[in-house]
Design a protein around this motif. Structure first.
Motif, PDB file in Angstrom:
ATOM      1  N   MET A 163       1.259   9.199   6.084  1.00  0.00           N
ATOM      2  CA  MET A 163       2.572   9.823   5.901  1.00  0.00           C
ATOM      3  C   MET A 163       3.356   9.003   4.876  1.00  0.00           C
ATOM      4  SD  MET A 163       2.364  12.452   7.706  1.00  0.00           S
ATOM      5  CE  MET A 163       4.058  12.998   7.452  1.00  0.00           C
ATOM      6  N   LEU A 164       3.728   9.638   3.783  1.00  0.00           N
ATOM      7  CA  LEU A 164       4.473   8.949   2.730  1.00  0.00           C
ATOM      8  C   LEU A 164       5.936   8.798   3.129  1.00  0.00           C
ATOM      9  CD1 LEU A 164       3.037  10.685  -0.462  1.00  0.00           C
ATOM     10  CD2 LEU A 164       2.195   8.673   0.730  1.00  0.00           C
ATOM     11  N   SER A 165       6.534   7.693   2.719  1.00  0.00           N
ATOM     12  CA  SER A 165       7.945   7.436   2.980  1.00  0.00           C
ATOM     13  C   SER A 165       8.724   7.599   1.682  1.00  0.00           C
ATOM     14  CB  SER A 165       8.135   6.013   3.525  1.00  0.00           C
ATOM     15  OG  SER A 165       9.497   5.710   3.663  1.00  0.00           O
ATOM     16  N   PHE A 166       9.615   8.594   1.643  1.00  0.00           N
ATOM     17  CA  PHE A 166      10.364   8.895   0.422  1.00  0.00           C
ATOM     18  C   PHE A 166      11.747   8.244   0.479  1.00  0.00           C
ATOM     19  CE2 PHE A 166       7.201  12.220   0.746  1.00  0.00           C
ATOM     20  CZ  PHE A 166       6.714  12.290  -0.549  1.00  0.00           C
ATOM     21  N   ASP A 167      11.748   6.913   0.527  1.00  0.00           N
ATOM     22  CA  ASP A 167      13.011   6.182   0.486  1.00  0.00           C
ATOM     23  C   ASP A 167      13.591   6.295  -0.927  1.00  0.00           C
ATOM     24  OD1 ASP A 167      14.806   3.982   1.822  1.00  0.00           O
ATOM     25  OD2 ASP A 167      14.314   3.228  -0.177  1.00  0.00           O
ATOM     26  N   LEU A 168      14.877   6.667  -1.026  1.00  0.00           N
ATOM     27  CA  LEU A 168      15.490   6.941  -2.328  1.00  0.00           C
ATOM     28  C   LEU A 168      15.467   5.709  -3.227  1.00  0.00           C
ATOM     29  CD1 LEU A 168      16.906   8.933  -4.172  1.00  0.00           C
ATOM     30  CD2 LEU A 168      19.084   8.282  -3.122  1.00  0.00           C
ATOM     31  N   ASP A 169      15.733   4.541  -2.669  1.00  0.00           N
ATOM     32  CA  ASP A 169      15.711   3.312  -3.475  1.00  0.00           C
ATOM     33  C   ASP A 169      14.321   3.053  -4.040  1.00  0.00           C
ATOM     34  OD1 ASP A 169      18.396   2.874  -3.043  1.00  0.00           O
ATOM     35  OD2 ASP A 169      18.065   1.573  -1.306  1.00  0.00           O
ATOM     36  N   ASP A 170      13.303   3.258  -3.209  1.00  0.00           N
ATOM     37  CA  ASP A 170      11.928   3.059  -3.682  1.00  0.00           C
ATOM     38  C   ASP A 170      11.570   4.071  -4.758  1.00  0.00           C
ATOM     39  OD1 ASP A 170      11.583   0.959  -1.952  1.00  0.00           O
ATOM     40  OD2 ASP A 170      10.639   2.169  -0.374  1.00  0.00           O
ATOM     41  N   VAL A 171      11.980   5.328  -4.571  1.00  0.00           N
ATOM     42  CA  VAL A 171      11.692   6.372  -5.557  1.00  0.00           C
ATOM     43  C   VAL A 171      12.309   6.016  -6.904  1.00  0.00           C
ATOM     44  CG1 VAL A 171      12.134   8.772  -6.190  1.00  0.00           C
ATOM     45  CG2 VAL A 171      11.388   8.212  -3.865  1.00  0.00           C
ATOM     46  N   LEU A 172      13.562   5.572  -6.900  1.00  0.00           N
ATOM     47  CA  LEU A 172      14.241   5.240  -8.156  1.00  0.00           C
ATOM     48  C   LEU A 172      13.602   4.025  -8.825  1.00  0.00           C
ATOM     49  CD1 LEU A 172      17.973   5.815  -7.120  1.00  0.00           C
ATOM     50  CD2 LEU A 172      16.488   7.313  -8.467  1.00  0.00           C
ATOM     51  N   ARG A 173      13.177   3.051  -8.025  1.00  0.00           N
ATOM     52  CA  ARG A 173      12.543   1.873  -8.609  1.00  0.00           C
ATOM     53  C   ARG A 173      11.184   2.206  -9.217  1.00  0.00           C
ATOM     54  NH1 ARG A 173      12.032  -3.080  -4.693  1.00  0.00           N
ATOM     55  NH2 ARG A 173      11.465  -1.443  -3.184  1.00  0.00           N
ATOM     56  N   ILE A 228       0.832  -1.206   0.000  1.00  0.00           N
ATOM     57  CA  ILE A 228       0.000   0.000   0.000  1.00  0.00           C
ATOM     58  C   ILE A 228       0.865   1.254   0.000  1.00  0.00           C
ATOM     59  CG2 ILE A 228      -1.710   1.300   1.330  1.00  0.00           C
ATOM     60  CD1 ILE A 228      -2.775  -1.398   2.342  1.00  0.00           C
ATOM     61  N   ALA A 229       1.937   1.245   0.804  1.00  0.00           N
ATOM     62  CA  ALA A 229       2.827   2.412   0.870  1.00  0.00           C
ATOM     63  C   ALA A 229       3.477   2.687  -0.483  1.00  0.00           C
ATOM     64  CB  ALA A 229       3.894   2.190   1.942  1.00  0.00           C
ATOM     65  N   LEU A 230       3.889   1.634  -1.190  1.00  0.00           N
ATOM     66  CA  LEU A 230       4.507   1.814  -2.503  1.00  0.00           C
ATOM     67  C   LEU A 230       3.501   2.324  -3.527  1.00  0.00           C
ATOM     68  CD1 LEU A 230       6.814  -1.334  -2.698  1.00  0.00           C
ATOM     69  CD2 LEU A 230       7.517   1.044  -2.418  1.00  0.00           C
ATOM     70  N   ILE A 231       2.261   1.847  -3.461  1.00  0.00           N
ATOM     71  CA  ILE A 231       1.207   2.352  -4.362  1.00  0.00           C
ATOM     72  C   ILE A 231       1.008   3.853  -4.155  1.00  0.00           C
ATOM     73  CG2 ILE A 231      -1.279   2.349  -4.774  1.00  0.00           C
ATOM     74  CD1 ILE A 231      -0.209  -0.024  -6.096  1.00  0.00           C
ATOM     75  N   LEU A 232       0.950   4.273  -2.896  1.00  0.00           N
ATOM     76  CA  LEU A 232       0.730   5.696  -2.602  1.00  0.00           C
ATOM     77  C   LEU A 232       1.932   6.533  -3.011  1.00  0.00           C
ATOM     78  CD1 LEU A 232      -1.059   5.457   0.874  1.00  0.00           C
ATOM     79  CD2 LEU A 232      -2.073   5.635  -1.408  1.00  0.00           C
ATOM     80  N   LEU A 233       3.139   6.011  -2.825  1.00  0.00           N
ATOM     81  CA  LEU A 233       4.337   6.734  -3.260  1.00  0.00           C
ATOM     82  C   LEU A 233       4.362   6.851  -4.781  1.00  0.00           C
ATOM     83  CD1 LEU A 233       7.058   8.079  -2.718  1.00  0.00           C
ATOM     84  CD2 LEU A 233       8.098   5.787  -2.651  1.00  0.00           C
TER      85      LEU A 233
END
Length: 523
Positions: free
Chosen positions: A247-257, A104-109
């Motif tokens: 609250m969204l988590s802006f992890d750099l690895d997740d953002v790039l993926r 769910i967190a990745l979908i929202l990001l």
């Protein structure tokens, strides 16, 4: 620097003061109709995306309100859609377990990143970039997405559990291995719901066939003896309430993926929304500001994830209903979202009585509605190359991840476009000692070789290019003309441009100046 005025920052101020009690009452009734249609669709789209059912309701609230108030269209209604939902699912399912908090967190990001991309396009006034996704790509992608969604619902129809797969083809092979495990009561319940929904749609086209099918299918499951329905899966229960803050988590690895998928989702959402908005604007005779609409789409998807909303885009069904029902202002969409919010608060307990096979049957009905057979037939008659693009995009949706299929379709469209423009139409005739070539197209790097070969085959004492239809010439084209003019000079011949447009003449003279330019000009 001039600061934007209030109506630019708050575009709803342009039409909101003109509302009256009559228009408000009318828009409220239209909004109620839209909410009735949105409820079953939103639940189905959440399941397509691999999200809990309530997230479909969340996506039909905050993003819809923002897009209606900040957009340009009077009638466009946004929210979760089938195509967007399946792209979200295929993009994120390889990264996290479906229904998990991480998923769910990745979908929202991903939704936020897609919205940011859309908003930046609108702020830079690059809304026209969505035109690079041609109608043939959209048709092929939609057809493929319908099949992918249908394949994805087969486990719910059969009452079996199947591990998620990266492509539709591998999913189909995996489902085939589980066919002996099919739960026949689930399949029978799904078949009843689907047949009833189709019958309602045929006999009463204006009736909410999807809603009727869901209600009747759920009632049948409730009335049947427990020995038949004990193993039929139901929609997971959830606590009713307004969309929770996230609250969204802006992890750099997740953002790039997620970035490539975010760009693909953003473009697909914009193409869908603007296509619908333009079609409605033609019917309602309204002016449509494409860049404002792009900014509104981006803003809705940037703010929506903070309220647990997944990616939204224009819904043709709900938007067409909005127009046909006589919506006067975008408040009809706002009322629709508020009524969905009321249901999320007070009607959540009803959702837990919906069997998943019944929901899957409703999704299959949605899939069939995505298939535009008249448009596909028309495309085949009009353009063989565009039909090939459609087929390539469709095939790519089955063997590739959906966001990759979009890129493949766009590249195929550009390939066929460049192939056409690299060989502009040329007419050749003899006029005394002159050999005349009329070039109908631009002289750019892709067409230089083709045009140069024609020039080198000429035999007239003067080679005259009828340039009245040449609108554009780039550096490669200018250099090629200079090269050919000097070659002809060495043979005691000349290259003449007749009736060239001033911008074309200006570009040609820039290379060596008017005095040294080997190309001659005449009116």
């Amino acid at each position: 620097m001039r600061l934007p005025d209030r109506q630019t920052l708050l575009p709803f101020l342009r039409w909101l003061p003109g509302t009256s009690r009559k228009t408000l009452g009318n828009d409220l009734l239209v909004g109620l109709t839209g909410a009735i249609l949105a409820l079953p669709q939103s639940l189905a789209y959440a399941l397509i995306a691999g999200l809990p059912a309530e997230y479909g309701l969340y996506a039909a609230i905050v993003p819809v309100i923002i897009a209606c108030l900040w957009g340009s269209s009077w009638h466009l209604i946004c929210g979760p859609t089938a195509a967007i939902s399946i792209v979200l699912f295929t993009s994120v399912s390889p990264m996290a377990r479906i229904d998990s908090d991480e998923f769910i967190a990745l979908i929202l990001l991903l939704t936020f990143l897609a919205g940011l991309f859309q908003w930046l396009l609108g702020m830079l006034r690059f809304g026209a970039l969505v035109n690079f996704v041609s109608q043939s790509v959209v048709l092929g992608f939609t057809l493929g997405a319908a099949l992918v969604i249908a394949i994805g619902q087969m486990p719910n129809l059969l009452g079996v559990e199947v591990a998620s797969q990266p492509t539709a083809l591998t999913s189909l092979l995996q489902i085939g291995q589980h066919l002996p495990e099919a739960h026949w009561p689930s399949l029978a319940l799904a078949a009843f719901t689907l047949l009833l929904s189709v019958a309602v749609r045929r006999l009463w086209p204006k009736a909410p066939a999807l809603l009727i099918g869901l209600v009747c299918g759920s009632l049948l499951a409730w009335l049947l003896p427990a020995r038949f329905t004990a193993d039929i899966a139901l929609v997971a229960p959830f606590a009713g309430g307004l969309p929770p803050l996230t609250m969204l988590s802006f992890d750099l690895d997740d953002v790039l993926r997620l970035l490539p998928a975010a760009v693909a989702c953003g473009m697909l959402g914009l193409v869908t929304s603007l296509s619908i908005a333009r079609a409605l604007a033609v019917k309602s005779h309204q002016f449509l500001d494409a860049n404002q609409e792009v900014r509104a789409q981006g803003l809705s998807n940037m703010l929506g994830p903070w309220f647990s909303a997944s990616l939204s885009a224009g819904s043709f069904t709900r938007s067409a209903l909005n127009l046909q029902a006589g919506a006067r202002t975008p408040l009809a969409g706002v009322f629709s979202a508020l009524l969905v919010a009321l249901f999320a608060v007070f009607g959540a307990a009803l959702l837990t009585h919906i069997p998943l096979p019944v929901m899957a049957a409703g999704i299959l009905l949605i899939c069939w509605g995505l298939v535009d057979l008249p448009a596909i037939r028309a495309l085949r008659r009009v353009s063989r190359s565009e039909f090939m693009v459609m087929l390539l995009t469709f095939a790519a949706t089955l063997v590739l991840e959906l966001q990759t299929a979009i890129y493949a379709g766009v590249l195929a469209s550009l390939f066929f476009y460049l192939k056409r423009t690299s060989q502009p139409r040329v007419r050749l005739w003899q006029d005394g000692d002159d050999e005349v070539l009329r070039i109908e197209g631009s002289i750019f790097f892709g067409a230089c070789q083709y045009i140069q070969q024609l020039l080198q085959r000429s035999r007239g004492q003067r080679l005259v290019i009828d340039a009245r239809h040449i609108n554009f010439i780039d550096y490669a084209g200018v250099e090629m003309l200079h090269q050919e003019a000097r070659r002809l000079q060495a043979l005691k011949r000349s290259l003449v441009l007749r009736q060239a447009r001033p911008p074309v003449v200006e570009e040609i003279l820039k290379l060596e100046g008017a005095e040294r330019c080997p190309v001659l000009f005449e009116d």
